[in-house]
Motif scaffolding. Structure first.
Motif, PDB file in Angstrom:
ATOM      1  N   ALA A 171       8.758  20.150  18.217  1.00 27.12           N
ATOM      2  CA  ALA A 171       8.264  21.530  18.201  1.00 27.12           C
ATOM      3  C   ALA A 171       6.746  21.553  18.033  1.00 27.12           C
ATOM      4  O   ALA A 171       6.046  22.334  18.688  1.00 27.12           O
ATOM      5  N   LEU A 172       6.220  20.671  17.185  1.00 30.31           N
ATOM      6  CA  LEU A 172       4.766  20.595  17.013  1.00 30.31           C
ATOM      7  C   LEU A 172       4.086  20.121  18.292  1.00 30.31           C
ATOM      8  O   LEU A 172       2.971  20.547  18.611  1.00 30.31           O
ATOM      9  N   HIS A 173       4.744  19.225  19.025  1.00 34.55           N
ATOM     10  CA  HIS A 173       4.188  18.729  20.282  1.00 34.55           C
ATOM     11  C   HIS A 173       4.302  19.755  21.411  1.00 34.55           C
ATOM     12  O   HIS A 173       3.814  19.505  22.507  1.00 34.55           O
ATOM     13  N   GLY A 174       4.988  20.873  21.152  1.00 35.71           N
ATOM     14  CA  GLY A 174       5.035  21.944  22.147  1.00 35.71           C
ATOM     15  C   GLY A 174       6.237  21.919  23.053  1.00 35.71           C
ATOM     16  O   GLY A 174       6.205  22.509  24.137  1.00 35.71           O
ATOM     17  N   PHE A 175       7.353  21.295  22.640  1.00 34.69           N
ATOM     18  CA  PHE A 175       8.556  21.267  23.463  1.00 34.69           C
ATOM     19  C   PHE A 175       9.227  22.640  23.463  1.00 34.69           C
ATOM     20  O   PHE A 175       9.492  23.224  22.409  1.00 34.69           O
ATOM     21  N   ALA A 176       9.527  23.122  24.654  1.00 32.15           N
ATOM     22  CA  ALA A 176      10.197  24.418  24.780  1.00 32.15           C
ATOM     23  C   ALA A 176      11.679  24.317  24.442  1.00 32.15           C
ATOM     24  O   ALA A 176      12.301  25.308  24.062  1.00 32.15           O
ATOM     25  N   ALA A 187       0.855  -1.176   0.000  1.00 35.83           N
ATOM     26  CA  ALA A 187       0.000   0.000   0.000  1.00 35.83           C
ATOM     27  C   ALA A 187       0.896   1.233   0.000  1.00 35.83           C
ATOM     28  O   ALA A 187       2.077   1.143   0.350  1.00 35.83           O
ATOM     29  N   PRO A 188       0.370   2.382  -0.411  1.00 37.19           N
ATOM     30  CA  PRO A 188       1.188   3.602  -0.397  1.00 37.19           C
ATOM     31  C   PRO A 188       1.765   3.863   0.987  1.00 37.19           C
ATOM     32  O   PRO A 188       1.065   3.784   1.995  1.00 37.19           O
ATOM     33  N   ALA A 189       3.051   4.138   1.034  1.00 38.76           N
ATOM     34  CA  ALA A 189       3.716   4.347   2.320  1.00 38.76           C
ATOM     35  C   ALA A 189       3.278   5.666   2.935  1.00 38.76           C
ATOM     36  O   ALA A 189       3.060   6.661   2.251  1.00 38.76           O
ATOM     37  N   GLU A 190       3.149   5.669   4.245  1.00 36.33           N
ATOM     38  CA  GLU A 190       2.813   6.888   4.944  1.00 36.33           C
ATOM     39  C   GLU A 190       4.071   7.717   5.151  1.00 36.33           C
ATOM     40  O   GLU A 190       5.189   7.227   5.053  1.00 36.33           O
ATOM     41  N   ALA A 191       3.867   8.983   5.455  1.00 37.87           N
ATOM     42  CA  ALA A 191       4.965   9.884   5.809  1.00 37.87           C
ATOM     43  C   ALA A 191       4.488  10.749   6.956  1.00 37.87           C
ATOM     44  O   ALA A 191       3.327  11.158   6.993  1.00 37.87           O
ATOM     45  N   MET A 192       5.375  10.995   7.899  1.00 33.83           N
ATOM     46  CA  MET A 192       5.017  11.821   9.048  1.00 33.83           C
ATOM     47  C   MET A 192       6.237  12.590   9.515  1.00 33.83           C
ATOM     48  O   MET A 192       7.373  12.140   9.344  1.00 33.83           O
ATOM     49  N   ILE A 193       6.008  13.749  10.105  1.00 32.25           N
ATOM     50  CA  ILE A 193       7.083  14.567  10.636  1.00 32.25           C
ATOM     51  C   ILE A 193       7.612  13.917  11.907  1.00 32.25           C
ATOM     52  O   ILE A 193       6.858  13.442  12.749  1.00 32.25           O
ATOM     53  N   THR A 194       8.936  13.892  12.064  1.00 31.88           N
ATOM     54  CA  THR A 194       9.547  13.317  13.258  1.00 31.88           C
ATOM     55  C   THR A 194      10.716  14.194  13.693  1.00 31.88           C
ATOM     56  O   THR A 194      10.914  15.286  13.180  1.00 31.88           O
ATOM     57  N   GLY A 195      11.479  13.730  14.676  1.00 34.62           N
ATOM     58  CA  GLY A 195      12.651  14.470  15.128  1.00 34.62           C
ATOM     59  C   GLY A 195      12.288  15.782  15.807  1.00 34.62           C
ATOM     60  O   GLY A 195      11.227  15.929  16.411  1.00 34.62           O
ATOM     61  N   ARG A 196      13.196  16.746  15.693  1.00 33.37           N
ATOM     62  CA  ARG A 196      13.007  18.018  16.403  1.00 33.37           C
ATOM     63  C   ARG A 196      11.802  18.799  15.901  1.00 33.37           C
ATOM     64  O   ARG A 196      11.149  19.502  16.682  1.00 33.37           O
ATOM     65  N   ALA A 197      11.493  18.689  14.609  1.00 32.13           N
ATOM     66  CA  ALA A 197      10.310  19.382  14.089  1.00 32.13           C
ATOM     67  C   ALA A 197       9.043  18.830  14.733  1.00 32.13           C
ATOM     68  O   ALA A 197       8.131  19.583  15.085  1.00 32.13           O
ATOM     69  N   GLN A 251       0.176  10.928  14.846  1.00 29.01           N
ATOM     70  CA  GLN A 251      -0.782  11.773  15.548  1.00 29.01           C
ATOM     71  C   GLN A 251      -0.979  13.047  14.737  1.00 29.01           C
ATOM     72  O   GLN A 251      -0.028  13.584  14.177  1.00 29.01           O
ATOM     73  N   GLN A 252      -2.202  13.518  14.680  1.00 24.80           N
ATOM     74  CA  GLN A 252      -2.493  14.758  13.965  1.00 24.80           C
ATOM     75  C   GLN A 252      -2.290  15.937  14.920  1.00 24.80           C
ATOM     76  O   GLN A 252      -3.031  16.099  15.880  1.00 24.80           O
ATOM     77  N   VAL A 253      -1.249  16.722  14.665  1.00 23.62           N
ATOM     78  CA  VAL A 253      -0.954  17.900  15.477  1.00 23.62           C
ATOM     79  C   VAL A 253      -1.104  19.120  14.566  1.00 23.62           C
ATOM     80  O   VAL A 253      -0.357  19.279  13.610  1.00 23.62           O
ATOM     81  N   THR A 254      -2.087  19.953  14.869  1.00 20.43           N
ATOM     82  CA  THR A 254      -2.453  21.094  14.017  1.00 20.43           C
ATOM     83  C   THR A 254      -2.650  20.655  12.566  1.00 20.43           C
ATOM     84  O   THR A 254      -2.267  21.372  11.637  1.00 20.43           O
ATOM     85  N   GLY A 255      -3.209  19.440  12.391  1.00 21.10           N
ATOM     86  CA  GLY A 255      -3.484  18.937  11.058  1.00 21.10           C
ATOM     87  C   GLY A 255      -2.297  18.318  10.358  1.00 21.10           C
ATOM     88  O   GLY A 255      -2.407  17.929   9.181  1.00 21.10           O
ATOM     89  N   VAL A 256      -1.167  18.192  11.029  1.00 23.01           N
ATOM     90  CA  VAL A 256       0.048  17.644  10.426  1.00 23.01           C
ATOM     91  C   VAL A 256       0.289  16.245  10.985  1.00 23.01           C
ATOM     92  O   VAL A 256       0.339  16.070  12.207  1.00 23.01           O
ATOM     93  N   PRO A 257       0.445  15.212  10.136  1.00 23.86           N
ATOM     94  CA  PRO A 257       0.766  13.880  10.646  1.00 23.86           C
ATOM     95  C   PRO A 257       2.143  13.879  11.307  1.00 23.86           C
ATOM     96  O   PRO A 257       3.150  14.202  10.669  1.00 23.86           O
ATOM     97  N   THR A 258       2.171  13.537  12.572  1.00 21.90           N
ATOM     98  CA  THR A 258       3.363  13.716  13.401  1.00 21.90           C
ATOM     99  C   THR A 258       3.649  12.431  14.165  1.00 21.90           C
ATOM    100  O   THR A 258       2.729  11.788  14.667  1.00 21.90           O
ATOM    101  N   ALA A 259       4.920  12.063  14.270  1.00 20.92           N
ATOM    102  CA  ALA A 259       5.308  10.881  15.028  1.00 20.92           C
ATOM    103  C   ALA A 259       4.994  11.089  16.504  1.00 20.92           C
ATOM    104  O   ALA A 259       5.080  12.215  17.007  1.00 20.92           O
TER     105      ALA A 259
END
Length: 339
Positions: free
Chosen positions: A104-109, A91-101, A148-156
């Motif tokens: 940042a989406l999860h709200g890390f200071a 099936a088409p592979a998923e893609a999601m933002i990971t790492g420091r970005a 996880q959808q964080v502000t509409g962005v697929p995020t690890a």
């Protein structure tokens, strides 16, 4: 008409209404934009720009943080075919933002703002034929977590994003601050983070091991504070806190976080980091529990996650154990000493 022009192109004026001004070559073709016209608009001083291979920004200024994220996800989703597995169609592979970005989406200071990051890491299946380029850094994995959808962005998830971020950091203090914020900020529990670091084979790095020691201490301190609050808020009898148990003149039986000697009930917060090679039936925790139960002491196992998410449920478990004391055999006399 050439091979770049669809049979029924969408009007180009529709592009003015696109909320996120980032499109792929294929999407532009659907709007009737030929390859030649795209090239012309992306010339120096033009009104468009190519930000990644096959990904175009429909204005001349620098991309916003949202546009950079969208560009990276489009690049990872629409370029590089999947290597087919023998005997099956992927099936088409998923893609999601990971790492420091992702952090940042999860709200890390402790993570720089998205616009301050030189590279944005994007997690894809290991079978994807992709390479890192520009501000898109490809991270491959044999198994993808559920995004996880964080502000509409697929995020690890936080633990996975932490492991991917730590993999690229050599600054011990930066690693320690990130891991500590994960626990102190309530993003996830310490054992979950350690499991991800172990999966990523990062526990062989000395600066990561040092940070994990700090992380586990932070996680235990948080769990102990929640345990104190649970006992008092749910009107449980006051126990002896943080004691070592031993037989009179005999061997050491182990330490517990709370002990009700008159009820023969002990409680221990289980902050162990799970290890795949460990047999739970022979772990130190279960060996101690069995030894104490042979002496008539009921041992309540308490997870930090339960104390955080369901303290009333944990209090009910403890209360049930205390109320059942009269129905049990008399407890062997043990000595409780401060830890």
């Amino acid at each position: 008409m050439n091979h770049d022009t669809p049979l029924s192109p969408l009007p180009l004026r529709h592009l003015a209404d696109v909320r996120c001004k980032v499109l792929t070559t294929r999407q532009l073709r659907q709007h009737g934009v030929t390859a030649a016209e795209t090239t012309e608009r992306c010339r120096p001083g033009g009104c468009w720009q190519q930000v990644l291979p096959g990904i175009y920004l429909l204005h001349p200024g620098p991309p916003t943080s949202e546009e950079r994220l969208h560009a990276v996800l489009l690049y990872a989703s629409h370029r590089g075919p999947t290597v087919p597995r023998q005997g099956s169609a992927d099936a088409p592979a998923e893609a999601m933002i990971t790492g420091r970005a992702a952090l940042a989406l999860h709200g890390f200071a402790e993570t720089p703002p998205l616009l301050a990051l030189d590279r944005i890491e994007v997690l894809v299946a290991r079978t994807r034929r992709l390479r890192s380029t520009g501000f898109a850094q490809i991270v491959r994995s044999a198994e993808l977590p559920v995004p996880q959808q964080v502000t509409g962005v697929p995020t690890a998830p936080v633990a996975r994003a932490l492991a991917d971020a730590v993999a690229g950091l050599t600054d011990a203090s930066a690693v320690r601050r990130l891991l500590t914020e994960a626990v102190r900020g309530g993003h996830c529990e310490a054992p979950v983070v350690v499991r991800e670091l172990s999966r990523a084979r990062l526990l062989t790095r000395p600066h990561v091991v040092d940070a994990v020691d700090t992380l586990l201490a932070e996680g235990r301190a948080q769990a102990e504070q929640r345990l104190y609050a649970m006992v008092h808020e749910h009107d449980l009898p006051d126990p002896l806190w943080n004691v070592d148990l031993r037989l009179p003149g005999g061997p050491h039986l182990g330490g517990v976080d709370a002990f009700w000697p008159e009820y023969g009930v002990a409680l221990e917060i289980d902050t162990r980091a799970p290890r795949p090679e460990e047999d739970p039936l022979h772990s130190a925790f279960d060996h101690k529990r069995k030894h104490l139960e042979r002496l008539g002491i009921t041992v309540v196992r308490c997870l930090p996650r339960t104390l955080r998410e369901a303290p009333a449920q944990q209090a009910a478990v403890v209360r049930t154990a205390l109320m059942a004391a009269p129905d049990r055999e008399p407890v062997t006399y043990v000595v409780a000493l401060p830890r």
